[in-house]
Design a protein around this motif. Sequence first.
Motif, PDB file in Angstrom:
ATOM      1  N   LEU A  51       1.177 -65.368 -15.467  1.00  0.00           N
ATOM      2  CA  LEU A  51       1.283 -63.997 -15.966  1.00  0.00           C
ATOM      3  C   LEU A  51       0.896 -63.990 -17.430  1.00  0.00           C
ATOM      4  O   LEU A  51       1.382 -64.799 -18.218  1.00  0.00           O
ATOM      5  CB  LEU A  51       2.714 -63.487 -15.800  1.00  0.00           C
ATOM      6  CG  LEU A  51       3.019 -62.111 -16.419  1.00  0.00           C
ATOM      7  CD1 LEU A  51       2.220 -61.020 -15.725  1.00  0.00           C
ATOM      8  CD2 LEU A  51       4.509 -61.806 -16.357  1.00  0.00           C
ATOM      9  N   SER A  52       0.009 -63.075 -17.800  1.00  0.00           N
ATOM     10  CA  SER A  52      -0.431 -62.942 -19.182  1.00  0.00           C
ATOM     11  C   SER A  52      -0.160 -61.515 -19.649  1.00  0.00           C
ATOM     12  O   SER A  52      -0.569 -60.549 -18.983  1.00  0.00           O
ATOM     13  CB  SER A  52      -1.924 -63.257 -19.296  1.00  0.00           C
ATOM     14  OG  SER A  52      -2.371 -63.127 -20.636  1.00  0.00           O
ATOM     15  N   LEU A  53       0.530 -61.387 -20.771  1.00  0.00           N
ATOM     16  CA  LEU A  53       0.841 -60.076 -21.351  1.00  0.00           C
ATOM     17  C   LEU A  53       0.174 -59.975 -22.712  1.00  0.00           C
ATOM     18  O   LEU A  53       0.099 -60.965 -23.450  1.00  0.00           O
ATOM     19  CB  LEU A  53       2.344 -59.871 -21.493  1.00  0.00           C
ATOM     20  CG  LEU A  53       3.176 -59.961 -20.210  1.00  0.00           C
ATOM     21  CD1 LEU A  53       4.657 -59.779 -20.538  1.00  0.00           C
ATOM     22  CD2 LEU A  53       2.726 -58.922 -19.179  1.00  0.00           C
ATOM     23  N   PHE A  96      -1.442 -51.754 -23.993  1.00  0.00           N
ATOM     24  CA  PHE A  96      -0.604 -52.781 -23.373  1.00  0.00           C
ATOM     25  C   PHE A  96      -1.279 -53.196 -22.081  1.00  0.00           C
ATOM     26  O   PHE A  96      -1.755 -52.354 -21.323  1.00  0.00           O
ATOM     27  CB  PHE A  96       0.808 -52.259 -23.076  1.00  0.00           C
ATOM     28  CG  PHE A  96       1.623 -53.235 -22.271  1.00  0.00           C
ATOM     29  CD1 PHE A  96       2.203 -54.333 -22.877  1.00  0.00           C
ATOM     30  CD2 PHE A  96       1.785 -53.058 -20.904  1.00  0.00           C
ATOM     31  CE1 PHE A  96       2.941 -55.247 -22.140  1.00  0.00           C
ATOM     32  CE2 PHE A  96       2.521 -53.963 -20.155  1.00  0.00           C
ATOM     33  CZ  PHE A  96       3.110 -55.063 -20.774  1.00  0.00           C
ATOM     34  N   ARG A  97      -1.341 -54.509 -21.828  1.00  0.00           N
ATOM     35  CA  ARG A  97      -1.983 -54.974 -20.606  1.00  0.00           C
ATOM     36  C   ARG A  97      -1.223 -56.137 -20.014  1.00  0.00           C
ATOM     37  O   ARG A  97      -0.552 -56.901 -20.713  1.00  0.00           O
ATOM     38  CB  ARG A  97      -3.439 -55.352 -20.864  1.00  0.00           C
ATOM     39  CG  ARG A  97      -3.642 -56.615 -21.649  1.00  0.00           C
ATOM     40  CD  ARG A  97      -5.067 -56.705 -22.160  1.00  0.00           C
ATOM     41  NE  ARG A  97      -6.025 -57.065 -21.140  1.00  0.00           N
ATOM     42  CZ  ARG A  97      -7.332 -56.866 -21.275  1.00  0.00           C
ATOM     43  NH1 ARG A  97      -7.816 -56.264 -22.353  1.00  0.00           N
ATOM     44  NH2 ARG A  97      -8.160 -57.248 -20.341  1.00  0.00           N
ATOM     45  N   ALA A  98      -1.353 -56.273 -18.695  1.00  0.00           N
ATOM     46  CA  ALA A  98      -0.756 -57.381 -17.955  1.00  0.00           C
ATOM     47  C   ALA A  98      -1.791 -57.915 -16.984  1.00  0.00           C
ATOM     48  O   ALA A  98      -2.517 -57.143 -16.342  1.00  0.00           O
ATOM     49  CB  ALA A  98       0.495 -56.921 -17.210  1.00  0.00           C
ATOM     50  N   SER A 143      -6.278 -57.492 -13.909  1.00  0.00           N
ATOM     51  CA  SER A 143      -5.394 -57.010 -14.972  1.00  0.00           C
ATOM     52  C   SER A 143      -5.376 -55.492 -14.952  1.00  0.00           C
ATOM     53  O   SER A 143      -6.295 -54.843 -14.450  1.00  0.00           O
ATOM     54  CB  SER A 143      -5.847 -57.503 -16.351  1.00  0.00           C
ATOM     55  OG  SER A 143      -7.016 -56.823 -16.778  1.00  0.00           O
ATOM     56  N   GLY A 159      -4.393 -52.295 -17.784  1.00  0.00           N
ATOM     57  CA  GLY A 159      -4.070 -51.964 -19.161  1.00  0.00           C
ATOM     58  C   GLY A 159      -3.863 -50.472 -19.331  1.00  0.00           C
ATOM     59  O   GLY A 159      -4.503 -49.665 -18.654  1.00  0.00           O
ATOM     60  N   GLY A 181      -1.698 -62.104 -27.401  1.00  0.00           N
ATOM     61  CA  GLY A 181      -1.290 -62.309 -26.020  1.00  0.00           C
ATOM     62  C   GLY A 181      -0.383 -63.511 -25.863  1.00  0.00           C
ATOM     63  O   GLY A 181      -0.332 -64.405 -26.721  1.00  0.00           O
ATOM     64  N   ASP A 239       1.025 -66.204 -22.537  1.00  0.00           N
ATOM     65  CA  ASP A 239       0.963 -66.612 -21.131  1.00  0.00           C
ATOM     66  C   ASP A 239       2.299 -67.209 -20.707  1.00  0.00           C
ATOM     67  O   ASP A 239       2.948 -67.930 -21.489  1.00  0.00           O
ATOM     68  CB  ASP A 239      -0.132 -67.651 -20.922  1.00  0.00           C
ATOM     69  CG  ASP A 239      -1.518 -67.102 -21.232  1.00  0.00           C
ATOM     70  OD1 ASP A 239      -1.700 -65.870 -21.111  1.00  0.00           O
ATOM     71  OD2 ASP A 239      -2.406 -67.883 -21.590  1.00  0.00           O
TER      72      ASP A 239
END
Length: 213
Positions: free
Chosen positions: A21-23, A65-67, A81, A83, A210, A212
């Motif tokens: 998971l990356s934010l 904001f993105r995931a 992803s 956003g 970001g 991870d």
Amino acid sequence: LACGPLLVAAQENGRSKHWRLSLGLDYLSAGNGNSGLQPIANSICEYPGRGPCSSTVNTTGASVFRAAALHGHGGMEWGPSVGYLQGGPGAGDISLFGPSGATLNYGVSENTFRYLGEARKTWGLNGALHMRMGIGLGIASVNQVNSCDGAGSFNLACKTTGIAKYSSIGWLTWELSPAVVYKDMSLGVRYVGFGRSRQIPWNTFGAFLGVDF
């Protein structure tokens, strides 16, 4: 014999981290946004009977904001992803000044979602420090709300310019994202593009932070 269970556990832990998971938090600058709002200002000023008119156009950037869920394969990471952009690609305001004190204030607010397929490659530099290049391609949906307030000879202009809500899905969007990575934290820049159907494309630069997991 004791090494067997430990090795299996380590392999299972490795597989559990194969999807990551990356934010991220981004800020995108206004870019060429003025080129999208300026034609609106020109069309209002050039309407017959409005007399001489000057305009000021200010375009805002976007907070993002993105995931992403990324899967390691072939020495790269791939995945989808989503956003959310508050502001951009057409958000901003127009101020018009006409004869005899006539004024008009036209505002545009936008909320945009981006759905990307992403790929990124990471190279080691020194210990926990790495270099990364990411790319993304997908579509965007936008909900736009316009407002207008006119005075003097521009009082009726708000009615004749068709002020209304606007929604669209299916805009093509893409990005390039070089970054420096330290452990699981990344700091980088983005070059982002939006193809906006019959509107002027939006191209802009931004920066992001970001992490991870």
